[in-house]
Write a protein that holds these residues in place. Structure first.
Motif, PDB file in Angstrom:
ATOM      1  N   ASP A  39       0.836  -1.204   0.000  1.00 24.79           N
ATOM      2  CA  ASP A  39       0.000   0.000   0.000  1.00 24.79           C
ATOM      3  C   ASP A  39       0.873   1.257   0.000  1.00 24.79           C
ATOM      4  OD1 ASP A  39      -2.350  -1.469   0.046  1.00 24.79           O
ATOM      5  OD2 ASP A  39      -2.746  -1.124   2.180  1.00 24.79           O
ATOM      6  N   ALA A  40       1.903   1.262   0.833  1.00 21.68           N
ATOM      7  CA  ALA A  40       2.796   2.415   0.911  1.00 21.68           C
ATOM      8  C   ALA A  40       3.506   2.647  -0.425  1.00 21.68           C
ATOM      9  CB  ALA A  40       3.824   2.214   2.029  1.00 21.68           C
ATOM     10  N   VAL A  44       3.213   6.096  -2.743  1.00 21.73           N
ATOM     11  CA  VAL A  44       4.368   6.914  -3.135  1.00 21.73           C
ATOM     12  C   VAL A  44       4.513   6.935  -4.653  1.00 21.73           C
ATOM     13  CG1 VAL A  44       6.235   5.187  -2.986  1.00 21.73           C
ATOM     14  CG2 VAL A  44       6.719   7.580  -2.504  1.00 21.73           C
ATOM     15  N   THR A  45       4.250   5.811  -5.300  1.00 20.90           N
ATOM     16  CA  THR A  45       4.323   5.770  -6.766  1.00 20.90           C
ATOM     17  C   THR A  45       3.297   6.700  -7.393  1.00 20.90           C
ATOM     18  OG1 THR A  45       5.144   3.497  -6.734  1.00 20.90           O
ATOM     19  CG2 THR A  45       4.131   4.260  -8.788  1.00 20.90           C
ATOM     20  N   GLU A  46       2.061   6.663  -6.908  1.00 26.52           N
ATOM     21  CA  GLU A  46       1.005   7.523  -7.452  1.00 26.52           C
ATOM     22  C   GLU A  46       1.325   8.998  -7.241  1.00 26.52           C
ATOM     23  OE1 GLU A  46      -1.373   6.820  -9.425  1.00 26.52           O
ATOM     24  OE2 GLU A  46      -1.285   4.650  -9.287  1.00 26.52           O
ATOM     25  N   LEU A  47       1.788   9.360  -6.049  1.00 27.38           N
ATOM     26  CA  LEU A  47       2.077  10.772  -5.778  1.00 27.38           C
ATOM     27  C   LEU A  47       3.210  11.293  -6.653  1.00 27.38           C
ATOM     28  CD1 LEU A  47       1.703  10.958  -1.889  1.00 27.38           C
ATOM     29  CD2 LEU A  47       0.117  11.817  -3.630  1.00 27.38           C
ATOM     30  N   ILE A  48       4.253  10.513  -6.805  1.00 24.48           N
ATOM     31  CA  ILE A  48       5.373  10.959  -7.643  1.00 24.48           C
ATOM     32  C   ILE A  48       4.974  10.979  -9.110  1.00 24.48           C
ATOM     33  CG2 ILE A  48       7.687  10.364  -8.446  1.00 24.48           C
ATOM     34  CD1 ILE A  48       8.286   9.509  -5.560  1.00 24.48           C
ATOM     35  N   THR A  49       4.258   9.968  -9.559  1.00 22.35           N
ATOM     36  CA  THR A  49       3.805   9.942 -10.950  1.00 22.35           C
ATOM     37  C   THR A  49       2.925  11.151 -11.251  1.00 22.35           C
ATOM     38  OG1 THR A  49       3.946   7.535 -11.036  1.00 22.35           O
ATOM     39  CG2 THR A  49       2.532   8.603 -12.670  1.00 22.35           C
ATOM     40  N   ASN A  50       2.015  11.482 -10.333  1.00 22.49           N
ATOM     41  CA  ASN A  50       1.153  12.648 -10.538  1.00 22.49           C
ATOM     42  C   ASN A  50       1.964  13.942 -10.568  1.00 22.49           C
ATOM     43  OD1 ASN A  50      -1.091  11.043 -10.709  1.00 22.49           O
ATOM     44  ND2 ASN A  50      -1.845  11.507  -8.658  1.00 22.49           N
ATOM     45  N   ALA A  51       2.981  14.042  -9.717  1.00 16.61           N
ATOM     46  CA  ALA A  51       3.834  15.239  -9.729  1.00 16.61           C
ATOM     47  C   ALA A  51       4.553  15.371 -11.072  1.00 16.61           C
ATOM     48  CB  ALA A  51       4.848  15.181  -8.591  1.00 16.61           C
ATOM     49  N   ILE A 101      -6.952   6.524  -5.455  1.00 17.55           N
ATOM     50  CA  ILE A 101      -6.220   5.459  -4.764  1.00 17.55           C
ATOM     51  C   ILE A 101      -5.528   6.016  -3.527  1.00 17.55           C
ATOM     52  CG2 ILE A 101      -4.204   3.940  -4.955  1.00 17.55           C
ATOM     53  CD1 ILE A 101      -5.065   3.491  -7.907  1.00 17.55           C
ATOM     54  N   VAL A 102      -4.851   7.141  -3.677  1.00 16.60           N
ATOM     55  CA  VAL A 102      -4.155   7.759  -2.548  1.00 16.60           C
ATOM     56  C   VAL A 102      -5.142   8.066  -1.428  1.00 16.60           C
ATOM     57  CG1 VAL A 102      -2.908   9.841  -1.796  1.00 16.60           C
ATOM     58  CG2 VAL A 102      -2.260   8.678  -3.926  1.00 16.60           C
ATOM     59  N   GLN A 103      -6.263   8.655  -1.759  1.00 13.58           N
ATOM     60  CA  GLN A 103      -7.249   9.022  -0.747  1.00 13.58           C
ATOM     61  C   GLN A 103      -7.873   7.799  -0.077  1.00 13.58           C
ATOM     62  OE1 GLN A 103      -9.674  11.778  -3.074  1.00 13.58           O
ATOM     63  NE2 GLN A 103      -8.881  13.410  -1.779  1.00 13.58           N
ATOM     64  N   THR A 104      -8.001   6.717  -0.813  1.00  7.82           N
ATOM     65  CA  THR A 104      -8.584   5.493  -0.250  1.00  7.82           C
ATOM     66  C   THR A 104      -7.614   4.805   0.708  1.00  7.82           C
ATOM     67  OG1 THR A 104      -9.963   5.162  -2.200  1.00  7.82           O
ATOM     68  CG2 THR A 104      -9.548   3.227  -0.828  1.00  7.82           C
ATOM     69  N   ILE A 105      -6.358   4.725   0.336  1.00  3.52           N
ATOM     70  CA  ILE A 105      -5.377   3.987   1.134  1.00  3.52           C
ATOM     71  C   ILE A 105      -4.879   4.790   2.332  1.00  3.52           C
ATOM     72  CG2 ILE A 105      -3.057   2.986   1.105  1.00  3.52           C
ATOM     73  CD1 ILE A 105      -3.599   2.144  -1.793  1.00  3.52           C
ATOM     74  N   SER A 126      -1.157   4.286   8.002  1.00  2.00           N
ATOM     75  CA  SER A 126      -0.920   3.423   9.153  1.00  2.00           C
ATOM     76  C   SER A 126      -0.148   2.195   8.692  1.00  2.00           C
ATOM     77  CB  SER A 126      -2.249   3.003   9.778  1.00  2.00           C
ATOM     78  OG  SER A 126      -2.009   2.034  10.779  1.00  2.00           O
ATOM     79  N   LEU A 127       0.829   1.784   9.462  1.00  2.94           N
ATOM     80  CA  LEU A 127       1.604   0.587   9.136  1.00  2.94           C
ATOM     81  C   LEU A 127       1.138  -0.621   9.938  1.00  2.94           C
ATOM     82  CD1 LEU A 127       5.144   2.188   8.850  1.00  2.94           C
ATOM     83  CD2 LEU A 127       3.548   1.595   7.003  1.00  2.94           C
ATOM     84  N   ALA A 128       0.132  -0.424  10.761  1.00  5.01           N
ATOM     85  CA  ALA A 128      -0.399  -1.527  11.578  1.00  5.01           C
ATOM     86  C   ALA A 128      -1.438  -2.323  10.823  1.00  5.01           C
ATOM     87  CB  ALA A 128      -1.007  -0.965  12.861  1.00  5.01           C
TER      88      ALA A 128
END
Length: 128
Positions: A39-40, A44-51, A101-105, A126-128
């Motif tokens: 998920d993490a 990070v992939t989506e945020l960087i790709t969007n940037a 996806i970012v908002q869901t996860i 959350s990593l738990a």
């Protein structure tokens, strides 16, 4: 707390940011499930790709693990805010899923305008 950063001077790549996220999680929260790591990596992939695609280029990214959460900051050069495109049931479409996806996860997502222009998105997972 583990924290890492990359800037345009270091020519960041999505793969580099993904590796930094994995390193931060493994070092600081070694019991994190593979599902949470995946998920993490997706976020990070989506945020960087969007940037890169929509934000006129990546200006900075940081990752830190603190109190059982991954905190991602991704900045770009555009003042335009992310949007979820409206879709018609009758028309084919491509793309536009990353922000959803970012908002869901993510547990929390926030945006802020940067003083010199552009914006920064912060996603907390959350990593738990």
């Amino acid at each position: 707390m583990h924290q890492s950063a990359c800037t345009t001077a270091e020519a960041p790549e999505t793969a580099r940011a993904r590796a930094q996220v994995v390193d931060a999680i493994r070092e600081t929260a070694p019991g994190t499930s593979e599902e949470r790591v995946a998920d993490a990596l997706l976020v990070v992939t989506e945020l960087i790709t969007n940037a890169l695609r929509h934000g006129e280029g990546l200006s900075a990214c940081t990752q830190k693990v603190q109190d059982g959460r991954l905190v991602l900051h991704v900045a770009d050069h555009s003042d335009r805010l992310p949007v979820i495109p409206r879709r018609s049931d009758c028309q084919p479409f491509e793309g536009g899923y990353g922000w959803s996806i970012v908002q869901t996860i993510a547990e929390r997502v926030s945006l802020r305008a940067l003083p010199a222009g552009g914006k920064e998105i912060c996603a907390v997972l959350s990593l738990a």
